[in-house]
Each structure stands twice: as structure tokens, then as C-alpha cells.
Design an enzyme around this catalytic site. Sequence first.
Site, mmCIF file in Angstrom:
data_model
loop_
_atom_site.group_PDB
_atom_site.id
_atom_site.type_symbol
_atom_site.label_atom_id
_atom_site.label_comp_id
_atom_site.label_asym_id
_atom_site.label_seq_id
_atom_site.Cartn_x
_atom_site.Cartn_y
_atom_site.Cartn_z
ATOM 1 C CB THR A 46 -2.206 13.323 59.299
ATOM 2 O OG1 THR A 46 -2.218 11.909 59.085
ATOM 3 C CG2 THR A 46 -2.714 14.021 58.044
ATOM 4 C CE1 TYR A 102 2.687 4.969 44.900
ATOM 5 C CE2 TYR A 102 3.065 2.643 44.495
ATOM 6 C CZ TYR A 102 2.875 3.925 44.024
ATOM 7 O OH TYR A 102 2.852 4.161 42.670
ATOM 8 C CE1 TYR A 121 -4.469 8.794 61.779
ATOM 9 C CE2 TYR A 121 -2.116 9.004 61.379
ATOM 10 C CZ TYR A 121 -3.379 9.575 61.466
ATOM 11 O OH TYR A 121 -3.521 10.927 61.233
ATOM 12 C CE LYS A 177 -5.624 11.031 64.800
ATOM 13 N NZ LYS A 177 -4.673 12.004 64.258
#
Lengths: 305, 305
Positions: free
Chosen positions: A47, A110, A140, A170
Site C-alpha cells: 500500500t 473490488y 494482507y 500482515k
Amino acid sequence: MTLAITGVYSASATPVNADLSPNLPAFAAQCRWLIDQGCHGVALLGTTGEANSLSSAQRRTILEAALGAGLSGDQLMPGTGVANIPETVELTRHALSVGVTRVVMLPPFYYKGVSDEGLFHAYARVIEAVGDDRLKVVLYHIPQMSGLPLGHDLIERLIAAFPGVVVGIKDSAGRIENMTAMLARFPGFSVLAGADPLLLPLMQAGGAGCITATSNLVAAQLRVVYDGARDPARAAQVAAAQARINAYRDLSNSYVQIPAIKAMIAHRTGDSGWCRTLPPLVGLSPGEYAALAEKIAHIQAGEIA
Amino acid sequence: MTLAITGVYSASATPVNADLSPNLPAFAAQCRWLIDQGCHGVALLGTTGEANSLSSAQRRTILEAALGAGLSGDQLMPGTGVANIPETVELTRHALSVGVTRVVMLPPFYYKGVSDEGLFHAYARVIEAVGDDRLKVVLYHIPQMSGLPLGHDLIERLIAAFPGVVVGIKDSAGRIENMTAMLARFPGFSVLAGADPLLLPLMQAGGAGCITATSNLVAAQLRVVYDGARDPARAAQVAAAQARINAYRDLSNSYVQIPAIKAMIAHRTGDSGWCRTLPPLVGLSPGEYAALAEKIAHIQAGEIA
């Protein structure tokens, strides 16, 4: 139980040229700086790295640039999860093809309100299509961007279906309670903090380390915390390092975080090109940059005092 | 003021083979059916089309298959907006290269909490990089998936900066008040409903038409509503058509919508392959499918009665 992935990983930012193409020499220099500062590795293309604003071709080039900068495959942990599965498979295969076996993988992000069944099949399909026993996947969990929280039942099912492949997570949601609950439920699973202030409590609870943005600025301090977290004799040194990390993090979070992190790297390196961001993110204005520089000076003065 | 884009467009679903590759012959047949039923065009590769679960290469192939099925460039309005700008540019250029000038464009949808300034620059960069005067962009407002509402100040700025290029919006948020406010503020701007029940009130308020998922099942009825919405003499016929549209929509929305739409196409065509969805979406179970078929029979019996 031995954890498959441990350490301080940098969620490295991605410098770009005026035409918004990746600035590969500046990126290579940043990777070397991060390792020199004590990072165990670089979790590029996440990110903070604006990876989802880059094309697949650009992502491959950036991973190859990190290898070209002298980092080993074991020091790299790229993000390879995009919204669609065929390209997630391609990016993951590419990483393996250049000797990088550990990846951080977003769920396909999405659609919202997706079932655990759907998320399980999405991850399963990628892992099966990649079909490489060397692969190690770090899930993630970043619901504030993906819109898709990864619940513990889903994680349990993935670990059971792909032992030795789904090895960690994470957690960027910022709640230590979620991390400690995973430590309790999934022995041997690498729980990595996505938020710097949680590195110390996570390490003390048995966590694996961190993948954070502030590492782009204070990697050495993160390493102090990581190394000393479980050693009472180093408590004062560790607390001081964590306080400095938190000061930088609080400063970056008083702006939009990623543009602020890039501006702080520009300040450190003297390369104003680092201030550029990829749309839809907007770089700091000159006024914001000047104010930021003044606040950095304050933090640094505090260090000396 | 003449609107650049008007009509009933189908947010067409994408059939896939057992290996999850696009089933191009089935897609071509669906495109022809939609036009035969009275659709002015096919807005392929949108949310209903699971486009963000397809690779860029698959998306290009699907657009070419629609042209190969005999539809003209003017009858096609593909989605070309992905999370990153370089590939959004590539997909938009590809559409233009095959004679398709009108596209529906999502904002880059990974990052959340993005400023209007950032969204403006994202759209501007795509339009400038494509650099083709033929291009006509329909903005895509679907905050429940993208996480990024497109506000009216942003839209005004885009229309002013790119007159004749930014020509319309697909509004899938489901609030007629937002659509009528845009009609009042942006004369000549094509406001297209993304939700079937709003086609009639939108047309009566001066709207441009619709891009909806239920068109995959009741395109002919949508055409009846579109053609008769402003003609008091046809009020009863229009109301009956809108009621039938709403019955199908309510049925699809009693499941996860996209898998239900695909199952309903499977029911209509007799091709059970239409039930397949792409991860992270999950197709209806056999039990759900059987129950759905029964409910379709109920709706159809109501039509005859």
C-alpha cells in the site's frame, strides 16, 4: 514453534519520475539504505509502495530493480495481490521466477461483502495455479483499503488447506487484540504488525515482527525495538526507540500518510522528486512541505536534547 | 440540449468456462440477444460483467468478441477503469483502436478517502494520456464497491476541463435525488441509472437511460419503460413493464446479485455453465438454483395471469 517469517520489513515507498514512471535508481538506493539501517527485508509493492497504482509491467520492473540493487531474494517480500486472479498468479509466478518466494497477498479487492467461501476460493485458486512448493504467502488484512476483513475462520481454513504455504499475515487494521487473538489461535503463524506503535506490544506477545511505512524513516529504531522487545535490560533503550518511531508516525499521520512519508524521504535524501505521488494520491504542497520540515527539525532536536 | 449518450444499455454478465476463462461464444450469443430484445447497446465489462476479476488481456478479448458477434462500435460501452492508471489508459486506447469510442470509467479504486483533487487528476491523466478527441467517458459512481463517491464539485470540474469528453455518469448508488440533482446542475450531461427501479422516475425527470444488470433478463421491458416513460397514453403499459423489471430485480437481490443474475441467465438459456462465477464471487448452490427456478416460474405465471 519456528516462525517462517520474522523480522523488521519496510513497506517501502516507490519514487517516481516526472512522467510518473518508477525511478529505479532512487528505488534501488532506498532499498540499500533500508538494509543498511537494519531492516531484515523490504516488503516492496504494498500500500505504501502505491503498487495498486502501478501496472503489472511496472511492478515486475521494480522487483527486478531491488534484486539489481544487490538485495537477495530472501530479503524481498513483494505485494502480488491485485483485483483479478489471473494477474495475481502472473505476478506471483514472476516473483518465484526471479528467486523471490515470499509474497504479501491482498484478497481480490473490488467486490465488497464477499463471503469467506469466496475469499477462500480466491486465495486457493491463486496458490494452486502458481503450483510452486517454494511459495510462502503472507495474507494482507487491511480492511480500511480492501474493504475485506480477513476473519479468523477463513485464516484457519487457509492454513489447514495450505500448510507451509499460508505462513503469516500482515495486520494493518491497527488493533493489537486482533493480533494477539491470532497468536493464540494459530501457533507457528507469523503475525506481522502493519502499524509501528504496535511492534513492541506485538513482539512481547510473541509476534513475528512488522511491515510498516515509518520504516522508510526510522528503520534503525524499529530494529532496536525488534531486537530488544523481550529483554528487560534493554527496556529504556527500546522505549526511547519506540517513542521516536511514534513521533515520526504521528507526524506522517497528521497529513495523508503516504504523501507525507514520501515528503519525509525527500527531506532526508535531499531529492525533492521523492515528493511525487501517483494519482489518485496527491503530493504535499510546498507550504505543507515547509511545515513538515519544521516539525521534523523539532523531532530531531528532541533526540539531541 | 442533446445528450451524447441515451438509451437502454445492458450491464452484461460474462459467461466463463470450467477453467474460468471467458466463454466467448456464449458471450457473443448473449450480446446478440440483448440487442434483439431492444437494448440500444451493451455496457460490457462492468461490475455485473465481473470485469475487475478478469485480466487486461481477457478484457480485450471479450470486447473483440462482442464486435465479432456483429455489434457495432456504437453499440458497445465497455468498462475500462482499473485500479491503476497505465492499464486504464491501455484498455481505453484498445477500445478506441477497435472503433469503440464510449467507455464507462471507474475511478482508481484501491485507495480510500482520496481527495477530489486526486480523483480529478486521476481522470485527467487518463484522458490526456489517451489523447483521442473521439473519446467519450461515462463516469462510474458506485461507492458501495469503489469506496469513492464522485461528488458534484468533482463532476463539474471534469465537465469543464473536458467538454465533449466527460459526457455522462452511471449512478449505481440507488438514490434518485442524486440523479435529479445532477440533471439540474449539469444540463446536457447524460445521467444513466444503474438501478432498474429508477429508470422510470429518472426518464420522467429528464434522464438519459440506464445501464443495469436486470437487463440480462428483462431487456424488452426496460425498452418499453424507456420508450414510453414520457407518454401519458402508455402509462399502464409502462407501469406493467416496470413492475415486471422490479420483480426480477427483487428476486436477484434476495441472493448475492451477480451470481443470481448469472443463474437466471442459465435458467433462460438452458446453459448451466452460466451459473459459474469468478472468485471472489460464489455461484448459487444447486439448492439455491432450484429455489430460484421456482420463483422465476411464479413471476412468469403472474405475467400470464
